[in-house]
Design an enzyme around this catalytic site. Structure first.
Site: not given
Ligand SMILES: [Zn+2]
Lengths: 473, 489
Positions: B79, B154, B178
């Site tokens: 990420k 996310s 997330s």
């Protein structure tokens, strides 16, 4: 109408640790800007603080020296405000659970001892230094994140003299505790003042102002000397005191209100989620207490008792920890106590106050002083020669015994040689001889001086007196 | 043999160790597939191909020298909020456009030591604030099962990449769901480990007391493998736990006899999509058939989770994101005074959701509101934790839906922040309570969108979760299904 001032101090002390508060950067003064920095103290994204255990120990030690209550649990908080000197735009500090609560410190002013209350002692990180050049500004983050201890006092101080005495006493304790170098030039101790006045006898404190930007103890004293009469004047004119932050201007010797915006801060404190609460153990605290160094009062008593020093002398020596350390080191090296004390108090402290340097930066070591005093004690040299040797050591360093040998300064105790000098002095000064015999003691001293001169100062004065008396009958 | 890119991490490790392929071949196959499909998916925000190839060559050289390591030569994507030295780290924000990370996060160091090849940076909602990747400054990622739908967030890039076989596995973060919610939306496995299990050092913070690193993988075994490598005390993170790291793979391959699994009634009420409910209840039956005892439990605090989460997370975020001011790094808008510089830089650098949460967080910490919001939320948080403690007295783990619905369409919730916030309703409680939770695929909707089941455990119960997840996975084939992708080039 008579007025009384109530003064509280917030004193920031830089701790003597090897590394910064929350990262591994060196905690050192004077390096090139932005050389003692890392992603953590620069507030880079993803970095995390790790609390410096030594800074916690030193803060707790300070609390112990000031008789604070040491809680086993305490915590860190974030204080939020935007300013270029704080790299994360929040400062890690301690809000409602400081390491030390309460405590006191005694001060002596005009022979009167007063006990000044300590409210709390907490630990936080120092901020960076903003530097302005021309139309531009820069930030030096070397100081950012170094450990800073804040000591808050009760509003127990009433005069500028008391405030000054408190700061001096505190500095002494912190130096004794080896908590901080307390070097004012390097900003090791910085101080804000809360000051208000009220009519004598009034129960409630008056409205206070906060004074900032005093860089020296003298500055604190002078700022109060200005601020207290200013507040009294305002009140006597029927005006009220505005609660505000005022800046001390060293050059003009005045305090002036800072812009109101500075005061309007809501710091939005909340517990620092990146640091678990500090949890000390009973054993840790007990160990730290056992390691506490001797404080000035105790040291003074010990010097009097163990070495028979007069109270006054001991007081002078312990006033500065470094001086007392020097004295004891000289004793360790074999110096006679009373002589060492005399020489330090006169010769060495004179030099210290001349140069403003610390006693340890003089070129004479405690061992060299001991050696010098031993030479005097063994009558190898006399007092005046010793002063001469001291001047040489202070100027160039070196070992007193070697200097005495090299320069042939050892005093003459050879009776034959001195008898000749005495006879010479007597025959050259018949008037003085006559005066002496007529009962004028000054004449004798003159003759002693003449013998000393003939020996180029190296004669053993005691021996000279004996020989002269014998020859003069 | 299946295409190289379809391999799981454990399969890739085996093929590599048997000499069936090389790390450079794996990487080349992966990069080629990324070229084919990421135009449509947009899982990646950047890839340093040369750097990745150097790492792959180094891994091959290590293997040639006879070395071995748990992940030697396997590409892993991360990420866009992990600091990887020399690589960008934008957190999906214009604020960090052009920023190059000066150090490796601890998890990256550990992955490197385990031989992994760190390749590519995955799209995310800006600063991990969002549930759809629609808040990324670089445009949203698309769900490989239907590119009109969000991949979740996310860590949406993580799940989209793994589901589309354009990543073997990936590292995400989970603050309120997330990792798990996008895993559920894309048919992947996602774990939120116990707070403190994995170091947060080098992971850009959203909400420090809730953030936790978690893997998104193709199956449960891969999650166990990554957990073995990433877990453990890190002295750079004072909140990391000083507990031994077990071999998580030993939890795999066992049935569920002797385990008691709880169904919290509050997770099956109003607002739950009927298809999701059906799929999770069916999965519960599978667990029962594997030997687990299923019991009913109650978590009455559930409805307070979202408000509590949004007070605590935004409060912490308001401080965490204060450092992005244009002074030391990142984007800067020139101005005449520091204050103006901050205002201009932050006004242009942050997107609207980030601003909303900073304002919210600033508000709940403000003098006069602190007690009513922040302090109260902390009390409720303790109460939520106590509620979980109660529930875990009568069971070993909980079975719940991961999200109330399958993946929604773009724009469906972005106009209404509250609707968006509610997609974390089943996940955020776990972050508040400090436990761990795993999402595994457990079915599909009528329109072909994946559905996830969440297995929630108390602190440090990852092995139980992996045991349940793996046993369930072995009994079903949801995790083996792949979306049909149209090549975009
Ligand atoms: Zn540093």
């Amino acid at each position: 109408m008579s007025w009384q001032a109530d003064i509280g101090l917030e004193i920031h002390v830089q701790l003597r640790t090897r590394t910064k508060m929350f990262c591994g950067c060196p905690n050192a003064f004077g390096a090139e800007p932005n050389t003692h920095v890392c992603p953590t103290c620069l507030g880079y994204p993803g970095t995390l603080p790790v609390a410096n255990a030594d800074a916690i120990r030193l803060t707790v030690r300070s609390g112990m020296l000031l008789d604070s209550t040491i809680g086993l649990r305490s915590k860190f908080d974030r204080k939020n405000y935007f300013y270029p000197d704080v790299s994360k735009n929040y400062q890690i500090t301690q809000y409602d659970e400081p390491l030390c609560i309460g405590g006191h410190l005694d001060i002596v002013v005009d022979g009167q001892t007063r006990r000044i209350g300590i409210t709390r002692i907490h630990l936080e990180e120092d901020v960076a230094k903003n530097i302005h050049f021309g139309s531009d500004s820069g930030v030096d983050f070397n100081r950012a994140g170094t450990p800073l201890m804040e000591i808050v006092t009760e509003p127990d101080l009433h005069t500028p003299e008391e405030a000054l005495a408190f700061l001096q006493a505190l500095k002494q304790v912190l130096q004794y505790g080896e908590v901080s170098d307390c070097n004012l030039e390097q900003g090791n101790i910085r101080c804000d003042i809360n000051c208000s006045v009220r009519q004598v006898g009034a129960e409630r404190l008056g409205t206070k102002t906060e004074l900032k930007n005093m860089n020296t103890f003298r500055g604190v004293f002078r700022a109060l000397q200005h601020e207290i009469p200013r507040q009294i004047r305002e009140l006597e004119r029927g005006r009220s005191i505005v609660q505000e932050t005022r800046r001390w201007d060293e050059a003009s010797g005045r305090t002036e209100a800072m812009r109101g915006k500075e005061d309007a801060h809501d710091y939005r404190y909340f517990p620092e989620p990146d640091l678990p609460p500090v949890q000390l153990t009973e054993e840790e605290v007990a160990r730290w207490r056992a390691e506490l160094p001797e404080l000035p009062v105790a040291r003074r008593a010990r010097l009097v008792q163990a070495h028979g020093l007069p109270e006054y002398d001991a007081g002078v020596l312990v006033a500065d920890k470094e001086v007392a350390d020097f004295f004891e080191a000289a004793l360790q090296a074999g110096a006679p106590a009373k002589a060492a004390s005399n020489w330090i108090m006169t010769e060495l402290l004179a030099r210290v106050s001349e140069t403003g340097a610390s006693i340890h930066s003089l070129r004479i070591t405690p061992a060299a002083l001991a050696s010098l005093l031993q030479l005097v004690e063994k009558k190898v040299i006399n007092g005046p020669t010793a002063k001469e040797v001291l001047a040489l050591v202070l100027a160039e360093g070196g070992e007193p015994e070697a200097i005495v040998k090299q320069r042939g300064l050892a005093q003459v105790s050879d009776t034959g040689a001195l008898e000749a000098f005495a006879a010479q002095a007597i025959s050259a000064n018949p008037k003085s001889v006559a005066d002496y015999q007529a009962g004028k003691p000054a004449a004798f001293e003159f003759l002693v001086g003449q013998v000393m001169r003939l020996s180029r100062g190296k004669a053993n004065p005691q021996l000279v007196r004996e020989l002269l008396k014998k020859q003069l009958g | 043999m299946a295409a190289l890119t379809e391999l799981t991490v454990s399969e890739a490790v085996r093929v590599l160790s048997e000499g069936g392929t090389t790390s450079t071949s794996l990487l080349e196959a992966l990069l080629q597939r990324i070229d084919q499909h990421d135009g449509a998916i947009h899982a990646y925000v950047s890839i340093d191909r040369e750097d990745a190839m150097r790492q792959a060559e180094a891994a091959d050289a290590r293997r040639k020298r006879g070395e071995s390591a748990p992940l030697l030569g396997v590409p892993i994507a991360v990420k866009d909020l992990f600091n990887v030295k020399g690589q960008p780290c934008t957190c999906g924000s214009r604020m960090l456009e052009g920023y190059i990370a000066p150090f490796d996060a601890t998890v990256i160091t550990r992955l490197r030591e385990a031989g992994a090849v760190i390749v590519g940076r995955l799209n995310m909602d800006e600063f991990a604030m969002g549930s759809s990747t629609e808040n990324s400054a670089w445009g949203p990622s698309r769900n490989p099962w239907n590119t009109d739908c969000v991949p979740g967030g996310s860590s949406g890039g993580n799940a989209a990449a793994v589901a589309a076989d354009i990543a073997f596995a990936s590292l995400g973060t989970d603050t309120g769901g997330s990792v798990r919610q996008p895993a559920s939306f894309c048919g992947c496995v996602g774990l939120k480990p116990t707070y403190g299990r994995i170091s947060r050092y080098g992971v850009v913070a959203y909400a420090s007391s809730l953030d936790q690193v978690g893997p998104v993988t193709k199956d449960v075994r891969d999650t166990a493998l990554l957990m073995n490598v990433m877990s453990g005390l890190d002295l750079r993170d004072s909140t990391s736990l000083n507990v031994p790291t077990p071999d998580f793979t030993t939890a795999l391959g066992r049935d569920l006899r002797g385990l008691r699994l709880g169904l919290p009634s509050e997770y099956f009420g109003a607002g739950l999509d009927p298809e999701v409910e059906r799929a999770v209840r069916a999965a519960t039956d599978v667990c029962r058939s594997l030997g687990a005892e299923i019991v009913s439990v109650s978590l009455p605090q559930t409805k307070f989770a979202i408000p509590t989460y949004y007070v605590i997370a935004t409060a912490e975020a308001s401080a965490n994101l204060a450092r992005f001011d244009g002074i030391r790094y990142g984007a800067r808008v020139k101005a005449d005074s520091p204050l103006e510089l901050y205002e201009q830089t932050r006004a242009r650098g942050f997107g609207s959701e980030v601003k909303r949460r900073i304002i919210l967080g600033t508000y709940v910490l403000s003098s006069g509101y602190y007690d009513a919001y922040y302090l109260r939320a902390q009390k409720v948080r303790r109460w939520i934790r106590a509620g979980f403690d109660d529930a875990f007295r009568s069971c070993d783990a909980l079975l719940t839906p991961t999200a109330p619905t399958p993946a929604f369409r773009f724009g469906e919730k972005s106009a209404d922040p509250l609707q968006m916030y509610l997609s974390d309703i089943f996940t955020a409680t776990v972050n508040l309570a400090g436990g761990c939770a795993l999402s595994v695929p457990c079915g599909f909707s009528a329109t072909g969108m994946p559905i996830g089941m969440q297995v929630i455990g108390p602190a440090l119960a990852e092995e139980t979760l992996l045991r349940v997840g793996h046993a369930y996975e072995q009994a079903t084939d949801w995790h083996l299904r792949r979306p049909q992708l149209k090549a975009s080039v």
